[in-house]
Design an enzyme around this catalytic site. Structure first.
Site, mmCIF file in Angstrom:
data_model
loop_
_atom_site.group_PDB
_atom_site.id
_atom_site.type_symbol
_atom_site.label_atom_id
_atom_site.label_comp_id
_atom_site.label_asym_id
_atom_site.label_seq_id
_atom_site.Cartn_x
_atom_site.Cartn_y
_atom_site.Cartn_z
ATOM 1 N N TYR A 57 -39.715 47.979 -11.365
ATOM 2 C CA TYR A 57 -38.870 49.144 -11.078
ATOM 3 C C TYR A 57 -37.796 48.846 -10.031
ATOM 4 O O TYR A 57 -36.603 49.055 -10.286
ATOM 5 C CB TYR A 57 -39.743 50.331 -10.663
ATOM 6 C CG TYR A 57 -38.966 51.595 -10.419
ATOM 7 C CD1 TYR A 57 -38.478 52.346 -11.488
ATOM 8 C CD2 TYR A 57 -38.705 52.038 -9.131
ATOM 9 C CE1 TYR A 57 -37.744 53.500 -11.268
ATOM 10 C CE2 TYR A 57 -37.981 53.194 -8.908
ATOM 11 C CZ TYR A 57 -37.505 53.926 -9.977
ATOM 12 O OH TYR A 57 -36.777 55.056 -9.753
ATOM 13 N N LYS A 61 -33.529 48.509 -10.447
ATOM 14 C CA LYS A 61 -32.580 49.317 -9.677
ATOM 15 C C LYS A 61 -31.561 48.448 -8.947
ATOM 16 O O LYS A 61 -30.379 48.793 -8.864
ATOM 17 C CB LYS A 61 -33.333 50.211 -8.691
ATOM 18 C CG LYS A 61 -34.174 51.298 -9.356
ATOM 19 C CD LYS A 61 -33.303 52.217 -10.193
ATOM 20 C CE LYS A 61 -34.128 53.341 -10.808
ATOM 21 N NZ LYS A 61 -33.294 54.246 -11.649
ATOM 22 N N PRO A 84 -31.805 57.870 -3.514
ATOM 23 C CA PRO A 84 -32.768 58.867 -3.053
ATOM 24 C C PRO A 84 -34.158 58.286 -2.866
ATOM 25 O O PRO A 84 -34.562 57.371 -3.584
ATOM 26 C CB PRO A 84 -32.756 59.924 -4.166
ATOM 27 C CG PRO A 84 -32.342 59.173 -5.383
ATOM 28 C CD PRO A 84 -31.450 58.051 -4.931
ATOM 29 N N VAL A 85 -34.877 58.845 -1.925
ATOM 30 C CA VAL A 85 -36.280 58.479 -1.701
ATOM 31 C C VAL A 85 -37.141 59.327 -2.640
ATOM 32 O O VAL A 85 -36.648 59.877 -3.615
ATOM 33 C CB VAL A 85 -36.642 58.673 -0.213
ATOM 34 C CG1 VAL A 85 -35.831 57.725 0.656
ATOM 35 C CG2 VAL A 85 -36.415 60.112 0.238
#
Length: 229
Positions: A57, A61, A84-85
């Site tokens: 993942y 990104k 974003p978290v």
């Protein structure tokens, strides 16, 4: 982005990436602050190859962001990237497979999702959170702010599973939160994902504390049936 180039009328592209592209890296000790210059370590992640979602993942990104940046530079597009978290909050959906059940797992007693929270913290050094309303507002802000450029972390709270468990046990005693199951994890975050750049350019978060975030998300969890009323 190719369509934006062909149209010739797009002023700015806002790309939603993830803090997974920021925080997945080998870190020793405590007190780390990760800003927009911080990148997840692709070679480190690829070397682990343990078959979990944790490695592919963040790699995807990072590669996505860098490909988008190269394309924007080549074609003269204004590109802003938001990282974003863990994103939570109510949505117009009757069934949710997002971060909401995860951050409610200490209240719901869903051990598999609690284990996922532990996995996130062990991999990244904290449980950072942002409310979905703030994320949407941040993306609009960056689309409209003429001076905006580059990457922006987006998170209002950095916490841990231990801190969450203690907070939730005190705030919602009716759910009998287990606070003594997290061996080896500390109360304070080892890593802070900083949104100072976003705030410094004039953005203000609406949901700044665990109280404010959970007041909204618990009500949503009850409406979905994740939590008993």
């Amino acid at each position: 982005m190719r369509s934006c180039v062909r149209a010739g009328t797009v002023r700015r592209v806002v790309l939603t990436s993830s803090a997974a592209a920021v925080s997945s890296r080998p870190l020793q000790g405590d007190g780390h602050v990760l800003d927009e210059e911080s990148w997840s370590d692709v070679e480190f992640l690829r070397s682990r190859k343990n078959g979990t979602w944790v490695e592919p993942y963040p790699v995807s990104k990072v590669l996505l962001e860098k490909a988008a940046r190269a394309f924007a530079l080549e074609h003269g597009l204004s590109l802003v990237t938001v990282c974003p978290v863990v994103t939570v909050g109510a949505a117009p959906a009757a069934k949710v497979n997002t971060s909401v059940p995860d951050i409610l797992s200490l209240l719901s007693g869903d051990d598999a999702r609690v284990s996922k929270l532990e996995l996130i913290e062990r991999a990244t050094g904290s449980i950072p959170m942002v409310h979905i309303d703030d994320l949407c507002r941040a993306e609009l802000f960056l689309a409209e702010e003429e001076a905006a450029s580059g990457r922006y972390n987006c998170g209002s709270v950095n916490t841990t599973v231990v801190e969450l468990a203690r907070f939730l046990a005190a705030k919602y005693p009716q759910y009998s939160v287990k606070t003594n199951r997290f061996a080896g994890l500390t109360e304070k975050p080892r890593v802070c994902i900083s949104s100072a750049k976003l705030v410094g350019e004039g953005f203000e978060f609406m949901y700044k504390t665990l109280d404010e975030i959970y007041d909204d998300v618990v009500e949503y969890g009850r409406a979905l049936g994740i939590l008993p009323c």
